[in-house]
Design an enzyme around this catalytic site. Structure first.
Site, short mmCIF file in Angstrom:
data_model
loop_
_atom_site.label_atom_id
_atom_site.label_comp_id
_atom_site.label_asym_id
_atom_site.label_seq_id
_atom_site.Cartn_x
_atom_site.Cartn_y
_atom_site.Cartn_z
N ILE A 136 0.89 -1.17 0.00
CA ILE A 136 0.00 0.00 0.00
C ILE A 136 0.92 1.21 0.00
O ILE A 136 1.35 1.70 1.05
CB ILE A 136 -0.95 -0.02 1.21
CG1 ILE A 136 -1.83 -1.26 1.15
CG2 ILE A 136 -1.80 1.25 1.24
CD1 ILE A 136 -2.74 -1.46 2.32
N HIS A 139 0.20 5.12 1.71
CA HIS A 139 0.22 5.47 3.13
C HIS A 139 1.47 4.87 3.77
O HIS A 139 1.65 3.65 3.81
CB HIS A 139 -1.03 4.97 3.85
CG HIS A 139 -1.26 5.60 5.18
ND1 HIS A 139 -2.44 6.24 5.48
CD2 HIS A 139 -0.48 5.72 6.26
CE1 HIS A 139 -2.37 6.72 6.72
NE2 HIS A 139 -1.17 6.39 7.22
N LEU A 140 2.32 5.73 4.27
CA LEU A 140 3.56 5.32 4.91
C LEU A 140 3.29 4.34 6.05
O LEU A 140 2.36 4.53 6.84
CB LEU A 140 4.26 6.57 5.48
CG LEU A 140 5.55 6.33 6.26
CD1 LEU A 140 6.65 5.87 5.33
CD2 LEU A 140 5.94 7.60 6.99
N HIS A 141 4.08 3.29 6.14
CA HIS A 141 4.01 2.35 7.25
C HIS A 141 5.37 1.68 7.40
O HIS A 141 6.02 1.34 6.42
CB HIS A 141 2.89 1.33 7.08
CG HIS A 141 2.92 0.57 5.79
ND1 HIS A 141 2.53 1.13 4.58
CD2 HIS A 141 3.29 -0.69 5.51
CE1 HIS A 141 2.66 0.23 3.62
NE2 HIS A 141 3.12 -0.89 4.16
N GLN A 142 5.78 1.54 8.64
CA GLN A 142 7.06 0.90 8.95
C GLN A 142 6.81 -0.48 9.54
O GLN A 142 6.09 -0.61 10.52
CB GLN A 142 7.86 1.75 9.93
CG GLN A 142 9.16 1.09 10.33
CD GLN A 142 10.09 2.05 11.02
OE1 GLN A 142 10.94 2.63 10.37
NE2 GLN A 142 9.90 2.25 12.31
#
Length: 180
Positions: A136, A139-142
């Site tokens: 995705i 949307h930034l996600h770590q």
């Protein structure tokens, strides 16, 4: 669960292997939870924190600017992600305060996962853009993935199967309760 039906090899004889079924992975392979477009209204990382029930959304911890959530399709038990609430695609778009909170939640996730699951190591990373491997990308996600010596044994390497010893809701309750 092993399948009782004999599986045939390419020549017609039984291959002697048991099957471990992970049907929940088909939703991921089909892209069922991927947003139809890149807008904030379609984004699961925007919708999850708006739910009334953190357990239903698998939210482990909330901060002011970011939150930690279990990965619905984990690479390993306890695999979670730290996401800003704001719908941004790249780490370079974070404010200083967002970057600081993402880092703080990541550090707390490491401590919590280590204390609860006795993780021996971690993979931490952000895949930026579709070319960078982001499922995705909008949307930034770590990712925070706990690891253990020998966890990449024959199951994922040869069998292309991940085994999870606990339901996601149970993992979420354990991590949420242990978060310091």
């Amino acid at each position: 669960m092993a399948d009782d039906v004999e599986q045939q090899d390419g020549i017609g004889g039984a291959d002697g292997l048991e099957r471990l079924w992970t049907p929940y992975r088909m939703a991921y392979l089909r892209g069922e939870n991927k947003p139809a477009d890149h807008s904030a209204g379609e984004c699961p990382f925007c919708r999850i924190p708006q739910q009334d029930d953190d357990a239903e959304g698998l939210v482990v911890r909330r901060g002011k600017l970011a939150y930690a959530v279990l990965n619905l399709y984990p690479y390993a038990p306890g695999h979670l992600m730290v996401c800003p609430y704001r719908h941004i695609a790249e780490y370079s778009e974070t404010t200083d305060a967002e970057a600081e909170e993402i880092a703080g939640l990541t550090k707390a996730a490491l401590r919590t996962l280590r204390s609860v699951s006795h993780a021996e190591g971690f993979n931490i990373g952000m895949n930026q853009g579709a070319a960078g491997g982001a499922g995705i990308a909008a949307h930034l996600h770590q990712h925070v993935v706990p690891r253990w010596v020998g966890d990449q044994n024959f199951m994922p390497v040869i069998g292309h199967t991940k085994t999870l010893p606990q339901l996601l809701q149970e993992t979420r309750a354990l991590l949420s309760g242990a978060w310091a």
